[in-house]
Design a protein around this motif. Structure first.
Motif, PDB file in Angstrom:
ATOM      1  N   TYR A   1       0.717  -1.337  -0.045  1.00 53.32           N
ATOM      2  CA  TYR A   1       0.011   0.044  -0.014  1.00 53.32           C
ATOM      3  C   TYR A   1       0.924   1.202  -0.095  1.00 53.32           C
ATOM      4  O   TYR A   1       0.298   2.155  -0.506  1.00 53.32           O
ATOM      5  CB  TYR A   1      -1.121  -0.022   1.218  1.00 53.32           C
ATOM      6  CG  TYR A   1      -2.165  -1.209   1.082  1.00 53.32           C
ATOM      7  CD1 TYR A   1      -3.155  -0.728   0.381  1.00 53.32           C
ATOM      8  CD2 TYR A   1      -1.919  -2.418   1.674  1.00 53.32           C
ATOM      9  CE1 TYR A   1      -4.155  -1.726  -0.052  1.00 53.32           C
ATOM     10  CE2 TYR A   1      -2.854  -3.151   1.704  1.00 53.32           C
ATOM     11  CZ  TYR A   1      -4.039  -3.149   0.909  1.00 53.32           C
ATOM     12  OH  TYR A   1      -5.037  -3.742   0.549  1.00 53.32           O
TER      13      TYR A   1
ATOM     14  N   ASP B   1     -11.687   3.438 -11.133  1.00 56.95           N
ATOM     15  CA  ASP B   1     -10.710   2.476 -10.856  1.00 56.95           C
ATOM     16  C   ASP B   1      -9.102   2.359 -11.622  1.00 56.95           C
ATOM     17  O   ASP B   1      -8.811   1.333 -11.682  1.00 56.95           O
ATOM     18  CB  ASP B   1     -11.391   1.060 -10.945  1.00 56.95           C
ATOM     19  CG  ASP B   1     -10.688   0.013  -9.993  1.00 56.95           C
ATOM     20  OD1 ASP B   1     -10.214   0.340  -9.130  1.00 56.95           O
ATOM     21  OD2 ASP B   1     -10.827  -1.273 -10.691  1.00 56.95           O
TER      22      ASP B   1
ATOM     23  N   LEU C   1     -11.796   6.100  -1.957  1.00 57.18           N
ATOM     24  CA  LEU C   1     -12.989   5.003  -1.705  1.00 57.18           C
ATOM     25  C   LEU C   1     -14.255   5.187  -2.757  1.00 57.18           C
ATOM     26  O   LEU C   1     -14.823   4.208  -2.987  1.00 57.18           O
ATOM     27  CB  LEU C   1     -13.511   5.560  -0.300  1.00 57.18           C
ATOM     28  CG  LEU C   1     -14.737   4.658   0.372  1.00 57.18           C
ATOM     29  CD1 LEU C   1     -14.319   3.185   0.709  1.00 57.18           C
ATOM     30  CD2 LEU C   1     -15.317   5.304   1.684  1.00 57.18           C
TER      31      LEU C   1
ATOM     32  N   SER D   1     -12.484   0.502  -6.850  1.00 59.59           N
ATOM     33  CA  SER D   1     -13.145  -0.654  -6.438  1.00 59.59           C
ATOM     34  C   SER D   1     -12.239  -1.751  -6.180  1.00 59.59           C
ATOM     35  O   SER D   1     -12.405  -2.587  -5.358  1.00 59.59           O
ATOM     36  CB  SER D   1     -14.049  -0.886  -7.542  1.00 59.59           C
ATOM     37  OG  SER D   1     -13.685  -1.370  -8.643  1.00 59.59           O
ATOM     38  N   SER D   2     -11.127  -1.767  -6.820  1.00 59.95           N
ATOM     39  CA  SER D   2     -10.160  -2.689  -6.696  1.00 59.95           C
ATOM     40  C   SER D   2      -9.157  -2.572  -5.348  1.00 59.95           C
ATOM     41  O   SER D   2      -8.711  -1.313  -4.982  1.00 59.95           O
ATOM     42  CB  SER D   2      -8.983  -2.673  -7.985  1.00 59.95           C
ATOM     43  OG  SER D   2      -9.595  -2.976  -9.052  1.00 59.95           O
ATOM     44  N   GLY D   3      -9.229  -3.548  -4.364  1.00 59.61           N
ATOM     45  CA  GLY D   3      -8.690  -3.510  -2.952  1.00 59.61           C
ATOM     46  C   GLY D   3      -7.213  -3.434  -3.220  1.00 59.61           C
ATOM     47  O   GLY D   3      -6.667  -2.724  -2.391  1.00 59.61           O
ATOM     48  N   ASP D   4      -6.484  -4.077  -4.218  1.00 55.85           N
ATOM     49  CA  ASP D   4      -5.281  -3.739  -4.192  1.00 55.85           C
ATOM     50  C   ASP D   4      -4.522  -2.585  -4.896  1.00 55.85           C
ATOM     51  O   ASP D   4      -3.354  -2.712  -4.900  1.00 55.85           O
ATOM     52  CB  ASP D   4      -4.665  -5.115  -5.226  1.00 55.85           C
ATOM     53  CG  ASP D   4      -5.150  -5.211  -6.346  1.00 55.85           C
ATOM     54  OD1 ASP D   4      -6.382  -4.696  -6.721  1.00 55.85           O
ATOM     55  OD2 ASP D   4      -4.617  -5.736  -7.240  1.00 55.85           O
ATOM     56  N   LYS D   5      -5.313  -1.769  -5.194  1.00 52.24           N
ATOM     57  CA  LYS D   5      -5.040  -0.410  -5.676  1.00 52.24           C
ATOM     58  C   LYS D   5      -5.304   0.539  -4.766  1.00 52.24           C
ATOM     59  O   LYS D   5      -4.758   1.827  -5.010  1.00 52.24           O
ATOM     60  CB  LYS D   5      -5.829  -0.081  -7.429  1.00 52.24           C
ATOM     61  CG  LYS D   5      -5.488  -0.868  -8.256  1.00 52.24           C
ATOM     62  CD  LYS D   5      -6.238  -0.584  -9.375  1.00 52.24           C
ATOM     63  CE  LYS D   5      -5.990  -1.303 -10.733  1.00 52.24           C
ATOM     64  NZ  LYS D   5      -6.853  -0.797 -11.687  1.00 52.24           N
ATOM     65  N   LEU D   6      -5.787   0.552  -3.673  1.00 54.43           N
ATOM     66  CA  LEU D   6      -5.997   1.537  -2.746  1.00 54.43           C
ATOM     67  C   LEU D   6      -4.846   1.952  -1.949  1.00 54.43           C
ATOM     68  O   LEU D   6      -3.676   1.386  -1.976  1.00 54.43           O
ATOM     69  CB  LEU D   6      -6.841   1.210  -1.429  1.00 54.43           C
ATOM     70  CG  LEU D   6      -8.374   0.562  -2.249  1.00 54.43           C
ATOM     71  CD1 LEU D   6      -9.148   0.021  -1.142  1.00 54.43           C
ATOM     72  CD2 LEU D   6      -9.281   1.871  -2.732  1.00 54.43           C
TER      73      LEU D   6
ATOM     74  N   SER E   1      -6.022   3.090   3.377  1.00 52.94           N
ATOM     75  CA  SER E   1      -7.148   2.000   3.389  1.00 52.94           C
ATOM     76  C   SER E   1      -6.581   0.834   4.016  1.00 52.94           C
ATOM     77  O   SER E   1      -7.250  -0.083   4.255  1.00 52.94           O
ATOM     78  CB  SER E   1      -7.564   1.834   2.207  1.00 52.94           C
ATOM     79  OG  SER E   1      -6.604   1.271   1.286  1.00 52.94           O
TER      80      SER E   1
ATOM     81  N   ASN F   1      -7.886  -1.063   7.279  1.00 56.42           N
ATOM     82  CA  ASN F   1      -9.151  -1.865   7.399  1.00 56.42           C
ATOM     83  C   ASN F   1      -8.663  -3.399   7.632  1.00 56.42           C
ATOM     84  O   ASN F   1      -9.269  -4.129   8.165  1.00 56.42           O
ATOM     85  CB  ASN F   1      -9.891  -1.646   5.967  1.00 56.42           C
ATOM     86  CG  ASN F   1     -10.794  -0.497   6.240  1.00 56.42           C
ATOM     87  OD1 ASN F   1     -11.045   0.144   7.234  1.00 56.42           O
ATOM     88  ND2 ASN F   1     -10.922   0.263   5.222  1.00 56.42           N
ATOM     89  N   ASN F   2      -7.441  -3.681   6.951  1.00 55.31           N
ATOM     90  CA  ASN F   2      -7.022  -4.967   7.215  1.00 55.31           C
ATOM     91  C   ASN F   2      -6.922  -5.290   8.623  1.00 55.31           C
ATOM     92  O   ASN F   2      -6.531  -6.586   9.040  1.00 55.31           O
ATOM     93  CB  ASN F   2      -5.862  -5.101   6.312  1.00 55.31           C
ATOM     94  CG  ASN F   2      -5.919  -5.080   4.797  1.00 55.31           C
ATOM     95  OD1 ASN F   2      -7.139  -5.006   4.311  1.00 55.31           O
ATOM     96  ND2 ASN F   2      -4.885  -4.614   4.095  1.00 55.31           N
TER      97      ASN F   2
END
Length: 305
Positions: free
Chosen positions: A88, A165, A243, A247-252, A256, A259-260
């Motif tokens: 990230y 995205d 946010l 929509s892709s979690g690996d691009k945030l 973010s 949240n993990n």
């Protein structure tokens, strides 16, 4: 020829140190107010660092405002691996570094045109840039989301084949929202530079680009450093646009990643505090590296003109 004796030095007892100006009560109140404000900003960070060094079982039993029984750095290693912070961090650098560079380049060139070139309506243009900062970004969420899904991009630039995205979409929205503020600050700073410098370059036959790149921009290093620090901090800490427009979690971005660290039924807030400290660490490092230039840029812009 008669010689006269040199004048005797005054006795040491007659030498008095210069009197200090009296301390005004308003100045004391000002320092107390500033100290309280600084303490209010530093207290959450200090509490997060303190909580991240203690086991959760201890704080649950004794409370967060208690003396520690054990100090450990295990939470930092756990947060680093569980939140996948290196991945990230890289996402954030892909977004923030081009965003800051593009914003400062476009803003400095526009500010140079407003401050140094005889453009009709340049004052109105500066007011428009300033007024754009007053628009709350929340009112643009729905139209921007729709617009981003309709703008096509090649597949090598966006997996979704649209501006939505994509890293480019997030960079553009940061540039758009920070551009007006940077133009306003830099235009006011460039007006403090003596016009005789650019006039002499114009007489020597320097083009607009040379007057901007080789003459004006090097004189703007303090304000560029100050704006770089602010822009890096603002873009780095942003979570709203990522946010909404991703929509892709690996691009945030890295904000973010916290949240993990949240469980479905239980959240270890000491672990979350350790992750928050790691996430905030790059902004503290950047400010520490550029704090002298940051202060110099603010003071120069405030005392000239």
């Amino acid at each position: 020829m008669t010689l006269t004796a040199p004048a005797a030095a005054p006795p040491a007892q007659s030498r008095r140190p210069p009197s200090r100006p009296p301390v005004r009560p308003l100045r004391i109140l000002l320092h107390v107010f500033l100290a309280l404000v600084a303490l209010g900003w530093l207290l959450p960070l200090a509490l997060a660092v303190y909580a991240s060094l203690r086991p959760y079982e201890e704080t649950a039993r004794l409370g967060y405002f208690s003396l520690p029984e054990h100090i450990t750095l295990d939470y930092y290693g756990e947060a680093w691996s569980q939140a996948e912070l290196p991945h990230y961090y890289l996402n954030t650098l892909i977004i923030v570094v081009p965003g800051v560079l593009v914003t400062l380049f476009l803003a400095s060139f526009t500010a140079f045109a407003i401050a140094r070139l005889r453009i009709p309506g340049r004052k109105v243009l500066l007011v428009v840039f300033t007024a754009g900062n007053l628009l709350p970004p929340q009112v643009l969420i729905t139209p921007l989301y729709t617009l981003y899904t309709l703008i096509p991009l090649p597949e090598w630039l966006s997996d979704s084949q649209s501006l939505y995205d994509s890293y480019l979409g997030l960079i553009l929205i940061h540039v758009a929202f920070q551009f007006g503020f940077c133009v306003f600050v830099m235009a006011n700073f460039m007006r403090t530079i003596p016009e005789e410098i650019t006039e002499a370059a114009l007489v020597d036959g320097a083009s607009v680009w040379k007057r901007y790149w080789r003459l004006t921009l090097p004189l703007c290093r303090p304000v560029l450093a100050a704006l770089s620090t602010l822009q890096f901090t603002w873009m780095y800490n942003d979570f709203l646009w990522a946010l909404v427009l991703m929509s892709s979690g690996d691009k945030l971005p890295v904000t973010s990643a916290l949240n993990n660290l949240r469980g479905q039924f239980f959240t270890d807030y000491n672990l979350l505090a350790a992750g928050s400290v790691l996430v905030a660490l790059p902004t503290l490092i950047v400010f520490q590296l550029l704090h002298k230039q940051f202060v110099a840029g603010l003071t120069l812009g405030a005392t000239k003109g």
